[in-house]
Design a protein around this motif. Structure first.
Motif, PDB file in Angstrom:
ATOM      1  N   ASN A  46      -1.111   4.828  -5.724  1.00 23.80           N
ATOM      2  CA  ASN A  46      -1.513   5.024  -4.332  1.00 23.80           C
ATOM      3  C   ASN A  46      -2.689   4.149  -3.908  1.00 23.80           C
ATOM      4  O   ASN A  46      -3.124   4.207  -2.771  1.00 23.80           O
ATOM      5  CB  ASN A  46      -1.844   6.499  -4.087  1.00 23.80           C
ATOM      6  CG  ASN A  46      -0.612   7.369  -4.204  1.00 23.80           C
ATOM      7  OD1 ASN A  46       0.484   6.943  -3.874  1.00 23.80           O
ATOM      8  ND2 ASN A  46      -0.794   8.571  -4.694  1.00 23.80           N
ATOM      9  N   SER A  47      -3.192   3.358  -4.807  1.00 24.27           N
ATOM     10  CA  SER A  47      -4.357   2.540  -4.479  1.00 24.27           C
ATOM     11  C   SER A  47      -3.924   1.224  -3.827  1.00 24.27           C
ATOM     12  O   SER A  47      -2.909   0.647  -4.166  1.00 24.27           O
ATOM     13  CB  SER A  47      -5.161   2.242  -5.735  1.00 24.27           C
ATOM     14  OG  SER A  47      -6.248   1.410  -5.424  1.00 24.27           O
ATOM     15  N   ASN A  48      -4.738   0.771  -2.895  1.00 21.21           N
ATOM     16  CA  ASN A  48      -4.481  -0.525  -2.249  1.00 21.21           C
ATOM     17  C   ASN A  48      -5.373  -1.622  -2.809  1.00 21.21           C
ATOM     18  O   ASN A  48      -5.377  -2.727  -2.293  1.00 21.21           O
ATOM     19  CB  ASN A  48      -4.689  -0.408  -0.739  1.00 21.21           C
ATOM     20  CG  ASN A  48      -3.618   0.441  -0.100  1.00 21.21           C
ATOM     21  OD1 ASN A  48      -2.468   0.400  -0.498  1.00 21.21           O
ATOM     22  ND2 ASN A  48      -4.002   1.219   0.889  1.00 21.21           N
ATOM     23  N   GLU A  49      -6.122  -1.319  -3.834  1.00 27.78           N
ATOM     24  CA  GLU A  49      -7.062  -2.274  -4.415  1.00 27.78           C
ATOM     25  C   GLU A  49      -6.447  -2.940  -5.646  1.00 27.78           C
ATOM     26  O   GLU A  49      -6.863  -2.711  -6.771  1.00 27.78           O
ATOM     27  CB  GLU A  49      -8.360  -1.571  -4.767  1.00 27.78           C
ATOM     28  CG  GLU A  49      -9.042  -0.961  -3.551  1.00 27.78           C
ATOM     29  CD  GLU A  49     -10.316  -0.227  -3.913  1.00 27.78           C
ATOM     30  OE1 GLU A  49     -10.939  -0.584  -4.925  1.00 27.78           O
ATOM     31  OE2 GLU A  49     -10.670   0.689  -3.179  1.00 27.78           O
ATOM     32  N   HIS A  50      -5.457  -3.791  -5.421  1.00 27.32           N
ATOM     33  CA  HIS A  50      -4.701  -4.389  -6.519  1.00 27.32           C
ATOM     34  C   HIS A  50      -5.541  -5.296  -7.413  1.00 27.32           C
ATOM     35  O   HIS A  50      -5.188  -5.516  -8.561  1.00 27.32           O
ATOM     36  CB  HIS A  50      -3.498  -5.158  -5.970  1.00 27.32           C
ATOM     37  CG  HIS A  50      -2.539  -4.256  -5.266  1.00 27.32           C
ATOM     38  ND1 HIS A  50      -1.684  -3.433  -5.942  1.00 27.32           N
ATOM     39  CD2 HIS A  50      -2.341  -4.013  -3.948  1.00 27.32           C
ATOM     40  CE1 HIS A  50      -0.986  -2.723  -5.080  1.00 27.32           C
ATOM     41  NE2 HIS A  50      -1.357  -3.066  -3.861  1.00 27.32           N
ATOM     42  N   ASN A  77       3.942  -5.975  -9.258  1.00 24.96           N
ATOM     43  CA  ASN A  77       3.272  -6.032  -7.961  1.00 24.96           C
ATOM     44  C   ASN A  77       1.793  -6.396  -8.147  1.00 24.96           C
ATOM     45  O   ASN A  77       1.268  -7.268  -7.446  1.00 24.96           O
ATOM     46  CB  ASN A  77       3.394  -4.692  -7.237  1.00 24.96           C
ATOM     47  CG  ASN A  77       2.938  -4.773  -5.819  1.00 24.96           C
ATOM     48  OD1 ASN A  77       3.381  -5.639  -5.067  1.00 24.96           O
ATOM     49  ND2 ASN A  77       2.054  -3.866  -5.423  1.00 24.96           N
ATOM     50  N   TYR A 123      -0.298 -10.092  -7.059  1.00 27.22           N
ATOM     51  CA  TYR A 123      -1.587 -10.246  -6.374  1.00 27.22           C
ATOM     52  C   TYR A 123      -2.492 -11.201  -7.104  1.00 27.22           C
ATOM     53  O   TYR A 123      -3.321 -11.878  -6.503  1.00 27.22           O
ATOM     54  CB  TYR A 123      -2.280  -8.891  -6.181  1.00 27.22           C
ATOM     55  CG  TYR A 123      -1.800  -8.177  -4.954  1.00 27.22           C
ATOM     56  CD1 TYR A 123      -2.398  -8.393  -3.725  1.00 27.22           C
ATOM     57  CD2 TYR A 123      -0.721  -7.291  -5.019  1.00 27.22           C
ATOM     58  CE1 TYR A 123      -1.953  -7.749  -2.588  1.00 27.22           C
ATOM     59  CE2 TYR A 123      -0.271  -6.646  -3.887  1.00 27.22           C
ATOM     60  CZ  TYR A 123      -0.883  -6.881  -2.671  1.00 27.22           C
ATOM     61  OH  TYR A 123      -0.433  -6.251  -1.539  1.00 27.22           O
TER      62      TYR A 123
END
Length: 95
Positions: A19-23, A88, A92
């Motif tokens: 759920n984190s957007n901090e890849h 994914n 990044y």
């Protein structure tokens, strides 16, 4: 601890990142959520396989992503969702 148990613990740590957007902190997050050195060594091996140049040496990231998912599934027998999260996060790093 068997490799199967190690892979399960690694998969659990990876899935907890979902759920984190901090890849860009993916590797650090997963490593900090592993409990022993064997898990950390195996995760490092998986992460290095994820980031291999050969996986991402394509004109577009989607091809590299697909290639990496298949590689991880076959090499480490990880669940497809775990492989997708790894690929994914790897994408990044190559962006």
């Amino acid at each position: 601890m068997e490799d199967k148990d190690l892979l399960k613990n690694i998969a659990d740590a990876i899935l907890s990142f979902a759920n984190s957007n901090e890849h860009m902190v993916f590797e650090k997050f997963v490593t900090e959520n592993l409990t022993n050195s064997k898990e950390k060594v195996l995760f490092n091996s998986i992460w290095l396989a994820t980031l291999k140049f050969e996986n991402w040496n394509y004109a577009d990231l989607q091809t590299g992503y697909n290639h990496t998912v298949q590689l991880l599934k076959s090499k480490y027998a990880l669940d497809e969702n775990v492989c997708k999260l790894l690929a994914n996060a790897g994408a990044y790093q190559w962006k």
